[in-house]
Design a protein around this motif. Structure first.
Motif, short mmCIF file in Angstrom:
data_model
loop_
_atom_site.label_atom_id
_atom_site.label_comp_id
_atom_site.label_asym_id
_atom_site.label_seq_id
_atom_site.Cartn_x
_atom_site.Cartn_y
_atom_site.Cartn_z
N THR A 177 54.57 39.62 28.71
CA THR A 177 53.17 39.30 28.48
C THR A 177 52.42 38.95 29.76
O THR A 177 51.21 38.80 29.74
CB THR A 177 53.05 38.09 27.52
N ASP A 178 53.15 38.80 30.85
CA ASP A 178 52.49 38.32 32.05
C ASP A 178 52.96 39.02 33.32
O ASP A 178 52.27 39.89 33.86
CB ASP A 178 52.69 36.79 32.16
N SER A 179 54.17 38.69 33.78
CA SER A 179 54.51 39.11 35.14
C SER A 179 54.65 40.62 35.32
O SER A 179 54.41 41.13 36.40
CB SER A 179 55.79 38.40 35.61
N ALA A 227 53.75 29.98 25.90
CA ALA A 227 52.64 29.25 26.53
C ALA A 227 51.63 30.23 27.11
O ALA A 227 50.41 30.06 26.97
CB ALA A 227 53.18 28.33 27.64
N GLU A 228 52.12 31.29 27.75
CA GLU A 228 51.20 32.27 28.33
C GLU A 228 50.49 33.05 27.21
O GLU A 228 49.31 33.40 27.33
CB GLU A 228 51.94 33.24 29.27
N VAL A 229 51.19 33.29 26.11
CA VAL A 229 50.59 34.01 24.97
C VAL A 229 49.39 33.21 24.43
O VAL A 229 48.29 33.75 24.24
CB VAL A 229 51.64 34.24 23.86
N GLY A 262 45.07 26.15 32.89
CA GLY A 262 46.19 25.19 32.80
C GLY A 262 47.08 25.18 34.02
O GLY A 262 47.92 24.29 34.19
N HIS A 263 46.92 26.16 34.91
CA HIS A 263 47.87 26.35 36.00
C HIS A 263 47.67 25.41 37.18
O HIS A 263 48.60 25.16 37.92
CB HIS A 263 47.88 27.81 36.46
N THR A 264 46.44 24.92 37.39
CA THR A 264 46.23 23.98 38.51
C THR A 264 47.08 22.72 38.25
O THR A 264 47.75 22.21 39.15
CB THR A 264 44.74 23.62 38.63
N ARG A 322 60.60 24.56 33.33
CA ARG A 322 60.26 25.98 33.40
C ARG A 322 58.76 26.11 33.61
O ARG A 322 57.99 25.23 33.18
CB ARG A 322 60.67 26.69 32.09
N HIS A 323 58.37 27.21 34.21
CA HIS A 323 56.95 27.43 34.48
C HIS A 323 56.12 27.29 33.19
O HIS A 323 55.10 26.60 33.15
CB HIS A 323 56.76 28.81 35.11
N GLY A 324 56.61 27.92 32.12
CA GLY A 324 55.86 27.89 30.86
C GLY A 324 55.74 26.49 30.28
O GLY A 324 54.76 26.16 29.61
N ALA A 361 55.54 23.77 32.12
CA ALA A 361 54.49 23.13 32.92
C ALA A 361 53.11 23.64 32.47
O ALA A 361 52.14 22.87 32.41
CB ALA A 361 54.71 23.44 34.40
N VAL A 362 53.02 24.91 32.11
CA VAL A 362 51.75 25.47 31.66
C VAL A 362 51.33 24.84 30.32
O VAL A 362 50.15 24.57 30.09
CB VAL A 362 51.82 27.01 31.55
N THR A 363 52.31 24.60 29.45
CA THR A 363 52.00 23.98 28.17
C THR A 363 51.34 22.62 28.38
O THR A 363 50.29 22.31 27.81
CB THR A 363 53.29 23.79 27.34
ZN LIG Z 1 51.82 31.38 34.36
#
Ligand SMILES: [Zn+2]
Ligand SMILES: NC(=O)c1ccc[n+]([C@@H]2O[C@H](COP(=O)([O-])OP(=O)(O)OC[C@H]3O[C@@H](n4cnc5c(N)ncnc54)[C@H](O)[C@@H]3O)[C@@H](O)[C@H]2O)c1
Length: 371
Positions: free
Chosen positions: A131-133, A179-181, A243-245, A260-262, A264-266
């Motif tokens: 969905t992202d990278s 989270a990215e979804v 949400g990424h900052t 995990r990155h996701g 942290a994004v949550t």
């Molecule tokens: Zn991300």
């Protein structure tokens, strides 16, 4: 290679690689392919992938890297260039990356640089990569001084997505990708957001057709945004950083370990919802419905405590700035005006507002995520 439309090159189906021969033909790609795995995706998918491709007359060179972030390195790339040169891989070949974002980024980096660039086909196997990278053509390796600093814009010729590959993915990785979804719903598509709320449990338990639909719509939103702002000049592509900052601050605070990155994004999206409200853009009911959705993520209580609640808000705030903090550096925030509509805030935000938004999110997580 760069003229390919991001949207038209994305295919979501099961089993996607059984159509590879025909698809490669359509895209003018030779059936001479370097297949990059990491050791997990090799173990899980090698027989299926290699068997399917060989049946269709592909000539293959298989290469593998350890399944870890540190494989996104110049050292790993250098070793793989050597294997490719020794095997006689030239400009007429292409590269197929089978794995998560690590394999996709490294594979894309190698493809962008080898022989001044060979085509890359992405076959993402994590929810985050699907969905992202794997979408959008940003490829990079890490430098000891920072992540993703050395890289290219190298659009994949195709992104071949088979959601059945997700069946072996650990739950934590599923929620990380989710989270990215959700992010795509928040920033770009209210209908999608409502649909995600309705089917959250079916999607996270990988039920069809819900998981395929969630992947397809997310990938298309990302591709659409990338197509409209390929080199990040208008601020639109920046909205993908909703949400990424905050998330980057959390990751840095944790020394990039144990979160995990996701995940942290949550947490970061909860902070961003609170900030959007605090600055007067998002009304209270919309913030609350966003937070209710975030509450459904199964973030382990220990993780939330150790990586977020245990730190003071100002410590997280400090970590949100990049290492080389210049006097004039300012944080960039993506905010919501309404659910489904994000924008990049141009004005400076008062430190106090950011700290209060973090406090608001802390309050939310300390009451809502107890299990
Ligand atoms: Zn991300
Ligand atoms: N290029 C971009 O635009 C972009 C965007 C976001 C993230 N990224 C990068 O993506 C990387 C993170 O990607 P990721 O979250 O996919 O992590 P990852 O590639 O490390 O994969 C996570 C783990 O899952 C394993 N795995 C992969 N597919 C599996 C499957 N189907 N079943 C079981 N296990 C499987 C992997 O071997 C790995 O151990 C980071 O390096 C990040 O910088 C890049």
């Amino acid at each position: 290679m760069q003229t390919n439309s991001a949207k038209s090159s994305i295919l979501v189906s099961t089993p996607v690689l059984s159509e590879a021969g025909e698809l490669y033909g359509k895209h003018g790609l030779a059936r001479k392919t370097v297949v990059l795995f990491d050791d997990n995706t090799r173990k899980l998918f090698r027989d299926r992938v290699i068997g399917t491709l060989e049946q269709q007359g592909f000539r293959l060179l298989e290469i593998t890297v350890p399944a870890r972030e540190s494989s996104k390195s110049f050292k790993a790339a250098y070793r793989l260039y050597g294997a490719m040169i020794e095997a006689g891989v030239d400009r007429s070949w292409n590269l197929l990356a089978i794995g998560g974002g690590v394999v996709g980024d490294l594979g894309g980096f190698i493809a962008a640089s080898y022989y001044r660039g060979i085509p890359v086909v992405q076959c993402p196997t994590t929810l985050l990569a699907m969905t992202d990278s794997a979408i959008g053509g940003k490829v990079a390796i890490n430098h000891p001084l920072g992540k993703n600093l050395i890289g290219f814009f190298h659009m994949p010729e195709m992104v071949l997505i088979d959601p059945s590959f997700l069946s072996t993915l650990p739950e934590r990785e599923i929620f990380g990708g989710m989270a990215e979804v959700i992010k795509y719903g928040f920033i770009a598509d209210l209908n999608f957001l409502r649909w995600l709320e309705q089917h959250f449990d079916r999607i996270t338990s990988l039920e069809e057709p819900f998981i395929s639909e969630a992947v397809r719509r997310s990938a298309l939103i990302k591709a659409d945004v990338v197509e409209k702002d390929f080199r990040e000049t208008t601020g639109l592509r920046a909205t993908l950083n909703f949400g990424h900052t905050f998330a980057h601050g959390l990751e840095k605070l944790a020394g990039f370990r144990g979160i995990r990155h996701g995940e942290a994004v949550t947490i970061g999206m909860a902070c961003a919802l609170a900030l959007s409200h605090r600055l007067g853009y998002l009304d209270a009911a919309d913030m609350q419905s966003g937070l209710d959705l975030i509450a459904r993520f199964r973030l382990p209580a220990g993780l939330v405590n150790k990586r977020f609640l245990a730190h003071r808000a100002d410590l997280l705030f400090e970590n949100m700035f990049s290492d080389k903090k210049k006097l004039d550096s300012k944080l960039r925030f993506v905010l919501l005006r309404k659910p489904g509509e994000a924008f990049l805030l141009e004005e400076n935000v008062e430190d106090l507002a950011v700290l209060e938004a973090i406090e608001e999110a802390r309050k939310f997580f300390s009451t809502r995520t107890k299990r």
